[in-house]
Design a protein around this motif. Structure first.
Motif, short mmCIF file in Angstrom:
data_model
loop_
_atom_site.label_atom_id
_atom_site.label_comp_id
_atom_site.label_asym_id
_atom_site.label_seq_id
_atom_site.Cartn_x
_atom_site.Cartn_y
_atom_site.Cartn_z
N GLU A 4 42.64 32.62 -14.54
CA GLU A 4 43.95 33.16 -14.82
C GLU A 4 43.75 34.15 -16.18
OE1 GLU A 4 47.25 30.61 -14.80
OE2 GLU A 4 46.60 29.60 -13.04
N THR A 5 42.87 33.70 -16.96
CA THR A 5 42.61 34.45 -18.07
C THR A 5 42.20 35.69 -17.72
OG1 THR A 5 42.07 32.47 -19.52
CG2 THR A 5 41.43 34.50 -20.45
N LEU A 7 42.83 37.20 -14.85
CA LEU A 7 44.11 37.70 -14.29
C LEU A 7 45.03 38.53 -15.47
CD1 LEU A 7 45.60 38.67 -11.90
CD2 LEU A 7 46.69 36.55 -11.78
#
Length: 60
Positions: A4-5, A7
């Motif tokens: 998620e980082t 992204l």
């Protein structure tokens, strides 16, 4: 790094690129009146040169 980082970084970079593209597009649009003025000016110069040059003599 967490997926998620990555992204989140991708979304930030994409937003930066879109902002740069918009700024470039606006800069190009701002230059267009000068391009038209330049093109018109050179057309007038060409017409003036054609009017000022003597006509070629035709051989009969």
């Amino acid at each position: 790094m967490h997926p998620e980082t990555h992204l989140a970084q991708h979304h930030l970079r994409a937003a930066d690129l879109r902002a740069e593209a918009d700024a470039h597009r606006l800069a190009v649009q701002a230059k267009q009146p000068y391009a038209l003025r330049t093109r018109l000016g050179w057309t007038l110069v060409e017409v003036g040169l054609r009017l000022a040059s003597p006509r070629p003599a035709f051989a009969h």
